[in-house]
Design a protein around this motif. Structure first.
Motif, short mmCIF file in Angstrom:
data_model
loop_
_atom_site.label_atom_id
_atom_site.label_comp_id
_atom_site.label_asym_id
_atom_site.label_seq_id
_atom_site.Cartn_x
_atom_site.Cartn_y
_atom_site.Cartn_z
N ASP B 15 25.48 37.59 14.15
CA ASP B 15 24.68 38.75 14.64
C ASP B 15 24.08 39.54 13.86
OD1 ASP B 15 23.34 40.19 16.61
OD2 ASP B 15 25.28 40.81 17.59
N GLU B 16 24.39 39.58 12.43
CA GLU B 16 23.86 40.20 11.18
C GLU B 16 23.06 39.39 10.44
OE1 GLU B 16 25.77 43.42 10.75
OE2 GLU B 16 26.69 42.91 12.68
N GLY B 17 22.86 38.13 10.95
CA GLY B 17 21.95 37.37 10.00
C GLY B 17 20.31 37.64 10.21
N MET B 18 19.65 36.95 9.20
CA MET B 18 18.33 37.10 9.29
C MET B 18 17.56 36.51 10.54
SD MET B 18 17.59 37.17 5.52
CE MET B 18 18.91 37.49 4.33
N ASP B 19 18.12 35.46 11.03
CA ASP B 19 17.21 34.90 12.36
C ASP B 19 17.97 35.55 13.60
OD1 ASP B 19 16.28 32.76 10.55
OD2 ASP B 19 18.15 31.97 10.34
N GLN B 24 18.93 31.02 16.65
CA GLN B 24 19.99 30.26 15.98
C GLN B 24 20.71 29.59 17.14
OE1 GLN B 24 22.80 33.07 14.00
NE2 GLN B 24 21.52 34.81 14.18
N LEU B 25 20.59 30.08 18.35
CA LEU B 25 21.07 29.26 19.33
C LEU B 25 20.34 27.89 19.51
CD1 LEU B 25 23.15 28.80 21.72
CD2 LEU B 25 21.68 30.26 23.05
N ALA B 26 18.87 28.19 19.58
CA ALA B 26 18.15 26.90 19.56
C ALA B 26 18.76 25.80 18.60
CB ALA B 26 16.73 27.24 19.47
N ALA B 27 18.75 26.39 17.41
CA ALA B 27 18.90 25.39 16.35
C ALA B 27 20.37 24.84 16.30
CB ALA B 27 19.16 26.22 14.78
N ILE B 28 21.34 25.41 16.97
CA ILE B 28 22.71 24.90 17.08
C ILE B 28 22.57 23.85 18.20
CG2 ILE B 28 24.87 25.44 18.03
CD1 ILE B 28 24.73 28.09 16.42
#
Lengths: 88, 88
Positions: B15-19, B24-28
DNA sequence: ATTCATTTGTCCGTATGTATA
DNA sequence: CTATACATACGGACAAATGAA
């Protein structure tokens, strides 16, 4: 806060203008309601549709419709839409 | 908008990341598809299951799967599920 | 034919973080 | 310091499609 005059159903949002975007949008929507383009009892276009047409953020549209709700021009129904109210 | 790299099938949402979370979910999900964990022609877990696993809101998952649909990786079928498409 | 659970789609409301004027 | 505006994210509610009982 008063609704600014001089906006028509076909006005475009002027980012450089004096009036805030959300207030311009409110004025345009009222013009469309009074022109019959958004008929009484029917829903105005959704947040996403308005977002596409005017190129503004969600929150800005919500601010405009909240204001119209305060004026008694529309009533937002969760999960359904924002409906045009008959005038007193 | 490009798929960020560096995410694996077992990455957790940061949640703190850049993306953004939806990206992020799409990438996972893509990583899981390419790892064969979500096989071609089969449905990925339902919105509710993904919501439970990742602890994110419905709209966030829809945003991720909509994006994957734009990329041609999945196809959502109303009332059935989100199906993994064969790659061109 | 009806009902019910599951699932995706689409709404609006609200809150937060960031940037700008 | 305040107001405006955008993007993101969560939540809740309603709608529609599907399939099974």
């Amino acid at each position: 806060m008063d609704l600014p005059s001089g906006y028509t159903a076909d006005s475009e949002i002027d980012d450089e203008g004096m009036d805030p975007v959300w207030l311009q949008l409110a004025a345009i929507l009222v013009a469309r309601i009074e022109a019959g383009r958004y008929p009484t009892g029917r829903a105005i276009p959704s947040l996403n549709q308005l977002r596409q047409e005017f190129g503004v953020a969600r929150g800005t549209i919500v601010k405009a419709t909240n204001y119209l709700a305060e004026l008694g021009r529309v009533r937002a129904v969760h999960g359904r839409g924002v409906f045009v109210l008959p005038q007193d």
